[in-house]
Design a protein around this motif. Structure first.
Motif, PDB file in Angstrom:
ATOM      1  N   GLN A 156      35.949  44.357  31.537  1.00 21.94           N
ATOM      2  CA  GLN A 156      35.978  43.164  30.691  1.00 21.94           C
ATOM      3  C   GLN A 156      36.398  43.508  29.261  1.00 21.94           C
ATOM      4  OE1 GLN A 156      35.305  40.085  31.932  1.00 21.94           O
ATOM      5  NE2 GLN A 156      35.839  39.140  29.976  1.00 21.94           N
ATOM      6  N   ASP A 160      43.192  42.856  29.563  1.00 21.11           N
ATOM      7  CA  ASP A 160      43.444  41.423  29.661  1.00 21.11           C
ATOM      8  C   ASP A 160      43.046  41.012  31.072  1.00 21.11           C
ATOM      9  OD1 ASP A 160      44.456  38.871  30.026  1.00 21.11           O
ATOM     10  OD2 ASP A 160      46.261  39.240  28.853  1.00 21.11           O
ATOM     11  N   ASN A 161      41.957  40.295  31.206  1.00 24.85           N
ATOM     12  CA  ASN A 161      41.397  40.014  32.516  1.00 24.85           C
ATOM     13  C   ASN A 161      42.102  38.885  33.247  1.00 24.85           C
ATOM     14  OD1 ASN A 161      38.939  41.871  32.874  1.00 24.85           O
ATOM     15  ND2 ASN A 161      38.743  41.127  30.772  1.00 24.85           N
ATOM     16  N   ARG A 162      43.180  38.361  32.674  1.00 23.41           N
ATOM     17  CA  ARG A 162      44.009  37.393  33.397  1.00 23.41           C
ATOM     18  C   ARG A 162      45.022  38.104  34.276  1.00 23.41           C
ATOM     19  NH1 ARG A 162      46.087  34.528  28.042  1.00 23.41           N
ATOM     20  NH2 ARG A 162      46.252  36.774  27.601  1.00 23.41           N
ATOM     21  N   ASP A 163      45.222  39.400  34.072  1.00 27.57           N
ATOM     22  CA  ASP A 163      46.254  40.156  34.772  1.00 27.57           C
ATOM     23  C   ASP A 163      45.643  41.198  35.717  1.00 27.57           C
ATOM     24  OD1 ASP A 163      48.224  38.774  33.381  1.00 27.57           O
ATOM     25  OD2 ASP A 163      48.230  40.231  31.731  1.00 27.57           O
ATOM     26  N   ARG A 194      38.496  39.135  41.215  1.00 29.53           N
ATOM     27  CA  ARG A 194      38.629  38.194  40.087  1.00 29.53           C
ATOM     28  C   ARG A 194      39.937  38.401  39.338  1.00 29.53           C
ATOM     29  NH1 ARG A 194      33.089  39.979  39.155  1.00 29.53           N
ATOM     30  NH2 ARG A 194      31.634  38.402  39.960  1.00 29.53           N
ATOM     31  N   ARG A 195      40.661  39.460  39.713  1.00 28.93           N
ATOM     32  CA  ARG A 195      41.940  39.788  39.069  1.00 28.93           C
ATOM     33  C   ARG A 195      42.995  39.931  40.169  1.00 28.93           C
ATOM     34  NH1 ARG A 195      37.499  42.077  36.822  1.00 28.93           N
ATOM     35  NH2 ARG A 195      37.330  42.095  34.529  1.00 28.93           N
ATOM     36  N   SER A 198      45.294  43.062  41.977  1.00 33.10           N
ATOM     37  CA  SER A 198      44.774  44.374  41.591  1.00 33.10           C
ATOM     38  C   SER A 198      44.735  45.319  42.788  1.00 33.10           C
ATOM     39  CB  SER A 198      43.374  44.233  40.999  1.00 33.10           C
ATOM     40  OG  SER A 198      43.399  43.511  39.787  1.00 33.10           O
TER      41      SER A 198
END
Length: 283
Positions: A156, A160-163, A194-195, A198
């Motif tokens: 976290q 960048d936790n959108r990617d 959640r990503r 990945s």
């Protein structure tokens, strides 16, 4: 940092030897070479030579196989899937971060290890002018369940936790019982879900089928476990068993890579007969 029933604090000892192997084979940077690692390399050389003669491969063979195949899988994910973030857990004196940033300057590379080793690695990279906005080092404890060193907190904080992100554990998981490391794998699969996009990359050593070799390696494993204050384990006996276990830990897919499938494609050392190591690619 919270304490847990298992302890990972002794493993950094082996990182020094592994770092010396990378340096010996031209994969590392002078900034990461240590006198302790060089001493261990020379100390173990007779054993390595005997092992290669007896079974057609030795620790260095397996170290190079896993390292170079994982590197190739990372390159594929970066170049073909556009993944731009990498977290290498238990980085030790691994030169991977330096090499990846040289090949992929846009990459956001984060190296992580227990606090003492992370501090040593950060100082060496800083002195060599390698650290910056896109190349960082951070403490982590994969067994911690609370606090700033947990897997979840590190992911976290540093990305960048959108990617999507590539998470690498090389030379780590075999130091824990299957029960203990499975808890980490379950948490990791949840975090990566959640990503989307990945990838998790790691390795596993299989129990050899030859009884004498199996007994020898189990004895060495117990000795290494005593030195590193850990529980050295062979988790799986087959590709099917390994794949099924990773799926049971929550990953949506798991590919098991046999080094023999890469002999014609990559310049990696070859084992005589079946390699004891497999590479894990889980999503």
């Amino acid at each position: 940092m919270s304490k847990t029933p298992a302890d990972s604090s002794g493993i950094s000892f082996t990182a020094l030897y592994t770092g010396a192997v990378w340096h010996r084979y031209g994969l590392s940077d002078d900034a990461l070479a240590t006198r302790q690692g060089q001493w261990l390399y020379h100390l173990l050389s007779p054993f390595e030579a005997a092992s290669k003669a007896a079974i057609g491969g030795n620790l260095q063979t397996f170290l190079l196989q896993r390292h170079l195949i994982i590197d190739h899988l990372i390159d594929q994910a970066v170049e073909n899937n556009g993944v731009g973030q990498v977290l290498e857990i238990a980085c030790g004196m691994s030169p991977r971060g330096i090499r990846l940033r040289q090949r992929h300057p846009h990459l956001h590379m984060v190296e992580a290890d227990l606090p003492d080793m992370a501090a040593k690695k950060a100082l060496r990279l800083m002195a060599a002018g390698r650290l910056g906005e896109h190349h960082q080092v951070t403490p982590i404890d994969i067994l911690a369940e609370h606090g700033e060193y947990t897997l979840e907190a590190v992911l976290q904080r540093v990305f960048d936790n959108r990617d999507p992100v590539i998470v690498v554990t090389e030379g780590l998981t075999s130091y824990f019982s299957l029960e203990v490391i499975s808890g980490f794998w379950q948490r990791l699969s949840d975090a990566l879900a959640r990503r989307p996009g990945s990838i998790y990359l790691s390795e596993s050593y299989y129990q050899p089928k030859h009884a004498a070799l199996r007994g020898t390696l189990n004895t060495l494993g117990r000795a290494l476990g005593g030195i590193t204050r850990s529980q050295v384990s062979f988790h799986f006996d087959s590709d099917e068993q390994a794949r099924g276990h990773f799926l049971s830990c929550g990953f949506g897919a798991a590919t098991i890579h046999d080094p023999r499938d890469w002999y014609a494609r990559l310049q990696i050392p070859q084992s005589r007969g079946e390699p004891l190591i497999r590479l894990i690619e889980a999503r």
